[in-house]
Scaffold this motif. Sequence first.
Motif, PDB file in Angstrom:
ATOM      1  N   CYS A 160      -7.524  11.063   3.992  1.00  0.00           N
ATOM      2  CA  CYS A 160      -6.640  10.235   3.063  1.00  0.00           C
ATOM      3  C   CYS A 160      -7.081   9.008   3.092  1.00  0.00           C
ATOM      4  N   CYS A 161      -6.701   8.322   1.894  1.00  0.00           N
ATOM      5  CA  CYS A 161      -7.500   6.948   1.450  1.00  0.00           C
ATOM      6  C   CYS A 161      -6.058   6.379   0.798  1.00  0.00           C
ATOM      7  N   GLY A 162      -6.174   4.977   1.486  1.00  0.00           N
ATOM      8  CA  GLY A 162      -5.089   3.905   0.954  1.00  0.00           C
ATOM      9  C   GLY A 162      -3.716   4.414   1.396  1.00  0.00           C
ATOM     10  N   ALA A 163      -2.600   3.544   0.858  1.00  0.00           N
ATOM     11  CA  ALA A 163      -1.330   3.887   1.296  1.00  0.00           C
ATOM     12  C   ALA A 163      -0.655   5.008   0.476  1.00  0.00           C
ATOM     13  N   ASP A 164      -0.556   4.927  -0.977  1.00  0.00           N
ATOM     14  CA  ASP A 164      -0.023   5.675  -1.769  1.00  0.00           C
ATOM     15  C   ASP A 164      -0.943   6.323  -2.707  1.00  0.00           C
ATOM     16  N   LYS A 165      -2.119   5.653  -2.864  1.00  0.00           N
ATOM     17  CA  LYS A 165      -3.112   6.339  -3.675  1.00  0.00           C
ATOM     18  C   LYS A 165      -4.463   5.657  -2.798  1.00  0.00           C
ATOM     19  N   PRO A 166      -5.722   6.150  -3.454  1.00  0.00           N
ATOM     20  CA  PRO A 166      -6.845   5.553  -3.154  1.00  0.00           C
ATOM     21  C   PRO A 166      -7.182   4.213  -3.769  1.00  0.00           C
ATOM     22  N   THR A 167      -6.768   3.931  -4.840  1.00  0.00           N
ATOM     23  CA  THR A 167      -6.946   2.711  -5.685  1.00  0.00           C
ATOM     24  C   THR A 167      -6.122   1.580  -5.028  1.00  0.00           C
ATOM     25  N   ASP A 168      -5.294   1.719  -4.025  1.00  0.00           N
ATOM     26  CA  ASP A 168      -4.770   0.632  -3.191  1.00  0.00           C
ATOM     27  C   ASP A 168      -5.799  -0.229  -2.601  1.00  0.00           C
ATOM     28  N   TRP A 169      -7.080   0.276  -2.343  1.00  0.00           N
ATOM     29  CA  TRP A 169      -7.821  -0.744  -1.520  1.00  0.00           C
ATOM     30  C   TRP A 169      -8.554  -1.405  -2.884  1.00  0.00           C
ATOM     31  N   HIS A 170      -8.308  -1.160  -4.291  1.00  0.00           N
ATOM     32  CA  HIS A 170      -8.713  -1.977  -5.163  1.00  0.00           C
ATOM     33  C   HIS A 170      -7.764  -2.986  -5.867  1.00  0.00           C
TER      34      HIS A 170
END
Length: 389
Positions: A160-170
């Motif tokens: 997985c990546c991020g909390a709810d979606k990968p763009t959480d890191w952005h």
Amino acid sequence: MAWGVFAFSRDGRARLAGVLRALLIAQLVVSLCMVIFCYNTSLRVMLLLKHIHKVTVLLLYGLILFQAYGMKLHYTGGLRLIAVLLKCPHWKRATLVSSVWMLSGSLVAANGMLVYAACRGTLKALMKELSSSLRIGISQYLTEPTWKALLDTMQVELSCCGADKPTDWHDIPWINMDFLNEGSELVMKLAGADGKVLPPVSPYSCCTPRVLAPCYHDPLQQSEWREVWSESSPLLSASLHTRGCVEAVRAPLTRALLALQCFNMLVFLFQILIVVLTQLLRTSARAAVLRGDCSGVGPAVLLGSLPVQMTGPRGSSSREELREGCSSTSAVGGTYTANWTHRRTRRRHTYLRTRTSYPYLSYHRPSTALRSPQIPVGNDLHPASSSDL
């Protein structure tokens, strides 16, 4: 008024008891499968979550183990009760004990639905708390080594990546200006008016091994591939995990919750059959006792009662006399050998074995000085007479 009237002989009651034992074993197996499946399905996720929400994890596992232990107690008590109904149908408390046992088993089966509802509510609350906790962890990724190790482990093991979606890191500011080169034109272009920097950078743990291509996760350091970001290539999203960690945690827990519901429904159906068959076995054995023949045919009824004529082998009509007449013979037709003399002899033999094998457990005996002296006469021992003393 009686409803559901059947008649069972001695062999019929024995077969009915066999079906009851099979249902109890099936109920126990279902409860064990419930614990094993729920544990194996959610073990990897729970090991990661115990560092964040330890109390919630223990609560979920505690509810499931409590339900399985209740099924175990119901199973062991049921086997003992079936044996008593077959061998001692004249027991005065058979009706009370069987009623309490059926009621407790029904409560345990109904408690399974309550356990499912509690686990479902706890899981919903856990997902909400987990989302906010992971967002806090993302913001402290470079400042707290504990959060960094936990997020990297979770993203690698759960894919997985991020909390709810990968763009959480952005979207969440997790890179401070202290970690960046302020003289870089690209950094100053990404910096906002408030001094926060939101570059499209993700940790390396977000990279997926399923794509046989470079992982495009950091445009600040991967300067040789910056044209990939400028062209908005599909390789950007393909090289990273596509689901958030909250969804990765929810998936196995939802499967375990669905299995818990199915197992509890199966246990509840088994309990209905157990209550019906226990009622038939109890009423048939009781009717045989009231008729004066414990090994004979006895009518069984599900609801209500039947007028049973109390006729003993000698024309007795008292219920106590009928029970005493049945107590001399077992429900399988043999002689009931556990009489008072046999029990006394068996206790005597047990005492002798205990005294021989475990002398420190023997009863207290008077000292030899207080006993009458013994003198040998031939090969025997006889008490000494007063003249000898």
